[in-house]
Design an enzyme around this catalytic site. Structure first.
Site, PDB file in Angstrom:
ATOM      1  N   GLY A   1      24.597  47.230  -6.728  1.00  0.00           N
ATOM      2  CA  GLY A   1      24.003  48.517  -7.041  1.00  0.00           C
ATOM      3  C   GLY A   1      24.830  49.642  -6.493  1.00  0.00           C
ATOM      4  N   ALA A   2      24.213  50.832  -6.438  1.00  0.00           N
ATOM      5  CA  ALA A   2      24.944  52.011  -5.984  1.00  0.00           C
ATOM      6  C   ALA A   2      25.321  51.922  -4.521  1.00  0.00           C
ATOM      7  CB  ALA A   2      24.092  53.262  -6.237  1.00  0.00           C
TER       8      ALA A   2
ATOM      9  N   ASP B   1      12.459  55.592  -2.474  1.00  0.00           N
ATOM     10  CA  ASP B   1      13.088  54.931  -3.622  1.00  0.00           C
ATOM     11  C   ASP B   1      12.277  53.701  -4.021  1.00  0.00           C
ATOM     12  OD1 ASP B   1      14.892  54.587  -5.656  1.00  0.00           O
ATOM     13  OD2 ASP B   1      16.423  53.630  -4.442  1.00  0.00           O
TER      14      ASP B   1
END
Length: 974
Positions: free
Chosen positions: A685-686, A808
């Site tokens: 992921g990021a 998040d």
């Protein structure tokens, strides 16, 4: 007397003294001690109730004494035990406190039935038992007792049975608060006029059916009326116009029909009126806008029709008007905004025509302007370009024309500017550099011309630039490569030329790149293959040359199109398969395998040069491999068998790894580093890559998950990898909860940072639900996942001191173990908050999950997480992703509302779970999800209440009991 006997007697003195002191306590305080020992008190809040610690029991905490009674002994007047984590049943001994005036046990974990004996307390005026786990029916004695009761609050419990309409017989009531209890579907009594002094009536989420009785208008003292989130039908009674003192009327989320009653304008104190999400029809009464103090009017998602009343231009106090998703037509009064302090306007999804009133921001307070999907014409008023308070402007899909006012490009607080689907012209003004908060610039499908200004690359928060289907020309600004926050770039179908900018490796958060149908030239930058989360790449129909960079094989793409360019050479092996055949059509010089004679790329030559070069290459590789093996063996023999790793060392020896452990572990850095192989990657992921590491311990294989953070990038907030690492370590290192993923330890060496977690065998909820295996999750499993995740978030919000906001929450950050138990993960952007909302400098979160107020206030509270969790619940109920093509131009929340409104609740339920056995349970969970995703934070329940509501909504065939707290759950003190 012997010394031993004397010693024994002396040891008894403190006990005798304490017993005597306790015996001398007045009766009320002896009763309190009895209640103390019957309650579970994990926070030790009642430890100070001890006559040995305080000579006067009236100084014990949480107690207020009354004047001395006839017996000249003090008595308890107020017992204030709110929010102390007390557990157990209601202490029956409290019913003997005859002088008790005020009893507050709210927001604890008390269980069992309500005691009828409370109704006999002769002096009680205030009884607050809200936010507990009391169950059973409300005792009938409550309707006949309580001679002086003014406040009765039982909200947020597990009370069931028929709605206790008999409570309206308590004529002394000022406040009746019963909201969010799972009462059986029941109507309100025909006559509710008994408590003539009633000022607060909160009956939201009480299972009410039938019509609102006209007698409600007799409650002339009523200040707050909340009947929202029920199943009330029929019309809004016209008698409400007789409630002269009412300030707030909440009727949203029912099934009310008919028209909005006239006469509301005569309510001199009315400030808030919300009848949204019903089935109201007819025109909006003209007089409603003449209510002198009306601040907020919400009538969205109804079937209202007709023109906007001209009186809208005369509204004196209106700050918040939401009428979206109705059938309203006609023009807005040109004076609208001239006389009122307008802050929020949403008229989307109607058929409103004419010009945008120039006076909307006359008061200088307008923050959100949303009139998308209407029939507006003409230019955007220049006055809006001077409205420096604007944070969101959404005007897409109208018929607006002319240039955008220069000032609108440069508003300092503007976060979202959406003008797509109009006929706007002109250029993007260079003053856009002043829009330092701009995150989304959406101007596709217009008539814009000229070059994109280089100043776009100076925007520090830009996440999405969508300018497709315009007439932009010139080169892409080189400064675009500097926008490290960029997540989506769509410039499709323009007339852009020149090369792609250099330095695109900074786009570490980019997920979509669409530059198709332009006139771009030059080569494809190999750095595109280094973008970790890019999943959509379309460079088709340009004039790009050169070969296809082999680095693009690193990408995991759902859309990949390089067709109709001038690319040449041999395709990288991965792209030679049939699945990529359509990605390269229209590039005649591209070859699969080897190129025919005359079309060799620079990687091949004729004659003997190719074979000789191949032989030399192989020989060189063998030689280098031999040298490498020698040095590898040498270093292992001289460094204890530890191969050197990047990120530190002592002159070529073993790197200096710093390990921080949060639990007892039986492994070290060698075990972990040795597993960081690409074959072991299980996610990316990021923030970085996640590896599965299988370690041999005690004769058994133990799996852990290792997150290796990117050394040069960060999360979607713009944080660096180090900041993300520090936040996650500081947060997870102290948390102990069964529904929060366990952080075993962490390592860092130079720029390399590793986090070692418990391994979750079933991966993320998002992957399982949307990756084709969603059918494996039946409704009981989905419900258990909801409860598990909710309990994890409730722990963060309510049991940590100070509270933690995740920021998040999404299905990909909810992990599942082998038994499908759910745990909340990824705390890289979490925030510790104090008494109020925490200010942030950039948006964290993922598209479709972000609470609406978060995006324009940049202030984060627990209610932001509640909204995001509500979206996760909707995913589980509907089986849909939070955003996607199947939802059209809506996110999941709006899609669900629209689907229910148009085709009923069954139309939004996951068809893979079709069947009467689970349908009712799914609807109950859907109801909770809609509460969580309310547009107003104040209307969202806390996570503690969400857990209770979900437990009440457990599948009936397999009732889910509240889990006992695990031994490792400890209050967190950050």
């Amino acid at each position: 007397m012997t010394p031993l006997l004397l010693l024994r007697l002396l040891c008894l003195v403190p006990l005798v003294t304490a017993a005597c002191a306790e015996a001398k306590l007045p009766a009320d305080f002896t009763t309190l001690l009895a209640a103390k020992f019957s309650l579970a008190d994990p926070g030790s809040a009642l430890d100070a109730w001890d006559s040995r610690l305080s000579p006067s029991p009236c100084r014990w905490p949480h107690i207020l004494c009354s004047n001395r009674s006839v017996s000249d002994a003090p008595a308890v007047a107020s017992l204030l035990l709110s929010n102390l984590s007390l557990a157990g049943a209601f202490p029956s001994s409290l019913c003997s406190l005859r002088s008790l005036v005020h009893l507050d046990l709210s927001f604890n974990s008390l269980t069992g039935p309500l005691l009828p004996c409370l109704a006999a307390l002769p002096s009680l005026t205030h009884l607050d038992l809200a936010g507990n786990e009391f169950s059973g029916q409300v005792p009938g004695a409550y309707g006949a007792g309580f001679p002086y009761l003014a406040t009765l609050s039982l909200a947020g419990n597990n009370l069931y049975g028929a709605f206790p309409g008999f409570l309206f017989n308590i004529t002394t009531l000022h406040e009746l608060l019963l909201a969010y209890n799972p009462f059986a579907p029941s109507p309100l009594p025909e006559d509710v006029s008994g408590p003539t002094q009633l000022s607060q009536l909160w009956l939201a989420g009480c299972g009410l059916i039938g019509e609102i009785p006209p007698s409600i208008g007799s409650l002339s003292s009523l200040v707050n009326l909340d009947l929202s989130t029920n199943n009330l039908t029929g019309e809004i009674p016209s008698s409400i116009r007789r409630m002269d003192n009412v300030m707030q009327i909440e009727l949203y989320s029912n099934r009310l029909t008919g028209s909005v009653p006239e006469g509301l304008g005569a309510l001199k104190k009315l400030r808030f009126f919300d009848a949204s999400m019903n089935r109201l029809s007819g025109e909006i009464p003209a007089d409603v806008f003449l209510a002198p103090r009306l601040e907020s009017l919400h009538l969205y998602q109804n079937e209202l029709s007709g023109r906007m009343p001209a009186t809208l231009g005369q509204a004196p106090a209106l700050a918040d008007l939401r009428l979206f998703t109705n059938r309203l037509v006609g023009e807005l009064p040109p004076e609208f905004g001239k006389n009122c302090p307008l802050e929020f306007l949403d008229l989307s999804d109607n058929r409103i025509s004419g010009l945008i009133p120039a006076a909307l921001c006359n008061a200088g307070k307008l923050e959100q302007l949303l009139i998308l999907n209407n029939e507006l014409i003409g230019p955007i008023p220049a006055e809006l370009g001077q409205c420096r308070t604007l944070t969101r402007v959404r005007l897409p899909n109208n018929r607006l024309s002319g240039p955008v006012p220069q000032g609108l490009w440069s508003l300092p607080h503007l976060y979202l500017l959406e003008l797509a689907g109009n006929m706007l012209s002109g250029t993007v003004d260079p003053t856009i550099a002043m829009a330092k908060n701009l995150s989304q610039l959406l101007i596709s499908d217009n008539l814009f011309t000229g070059a994109l200004p280089a100043q776009i690359g100076t925007l520090p928060a830009l996440f999405e630039l969508s300018a497709a289907n315009n007439m932009f020309s010139g080169m892409l600004p080189a400064s675009l490569a500097d926008v490290s926050t960029l997540g989506r770039l769509d410039l499709r179908n323009n007339s852009l030329s020149g090369n792609l900018p250099q330095g695109v490796r900074r786009w570490q958060k980019l997920t979509q790149l669409d530059l198709a149908h332009n006139h771009l030239t030059g080569t494809i930058p190999p750095e595109l293959g280094e973008l970790p989360v890019l999943n959509s790449l379309d460079l088709s129909n340009n004039e790009l040359t050169g070969d296809v960079p082999v680095q693009l094989e690193n990408l995991k793409l759902s859309l990949f199109n390089l067709s109709n360019n001038r690319l040449s050479g041999i395709l990288p092996p991965l792209f030679s398969g049939s699945m990529y055949r359509d990605s390269f059509v229209g590039n005649p010089a591209l070859c699969r395998g080897t190129c025919p004679s005359g079309r060799q790329s620079r990687t091949g030559r004729r004659g003997l040069v190719g074979p000789v070069a191949t032989i030399l290459t192989v020989a060189s590789a063998i030689l280098l491999l031999g040298v490498a093996c020698f040095f590898y063996t040498y270093h292992r023999s001289h460094n204890g068998g530890h191969p050197a790793e990047p990120g530190g060392g002592d002159g070529g020896g073993k790197p200096r790894w710093v390990m921080t452990s949060f639990h007892k572990v039986g492994f070290d850095e060698d075990d972990i580093v040795g597993c960081l192989d690409e074959d072991n990657v299980v996610g990316m992921g990021a923030a970085g890559k996640v590896y599965k590491a299988v370690l041999r311990r005690g004769g058994e294989d133990v799996a852990v998950a290792v997150k290796k953070l990117w050394s040069g990038g960060g999360k979607a907030t713009g944080s660096t990898a180090k900041e993300s690492f520090d936040v996650e370590v500081a947060t997870l290192g102290k948390i102990r909860h069964r529904n929060i993923v366990k952080l075993w330890c962490c390592f860092h060496s130079g720029d390399c940072r590793l986090l070692v977690y418990e391994y979750m065998a079933n991966g993320s909820l998002g992957d399982l639900l949307h990756g084709g295996k969603g059918c494996l999750l039946d409704w009981p499993a989905r419900h258990r996942i909801m409860v598990d995740a909710a309990e994890g978030l409730a722990y963060l919000h309510h049991d940590c001191g100070p509270p933690i906001v995740h920021r998040d929450v999404k299905s990909n950050n909810i992990l599942l173990d082998a038994q499908l138990g759910a745990k909340v993960a990824d705390f890289g952007v979490a925030r510790v908050i104090g008494d109020g909302p925490a200010a942030v400098t950039a948006i964290a979160g993922s598209c479709g999950y972000i609470a609406p107020e978060y995006s324009y206030t940049l202030r984060v509270t627990e209610k932001s997480d509640v909204y995001s969790f509500g979206v996760v619940m909707l995913e589980l109920v509907t089986g849909k992703k939070p955003v996607g093509a199947e939802l059209g131009d809506k996110d999941l929340v709006r899609w669900v509302h629209a689907g229910i409104e148009k085709d009923g609740v069954d139309s939004v339920l996951d068809p893979r779970l079709a069947g009467e056995s689970s349908r009712d349970d799914m609807v109950r969970a859907l109801h909770v999800a809609l509460l969580c995703t309310s547009s107003l934070p104040i209307n969202r329940p806390s996570m503690r209440i969400v857990v209770k509501l979900l437990l009440e909504a457990a599948p009936r065939a397999r009732p889910l009991e509240s889990k006992p707290k695990a031994a490792e759950e400890e209050p967190l003190d950050v």
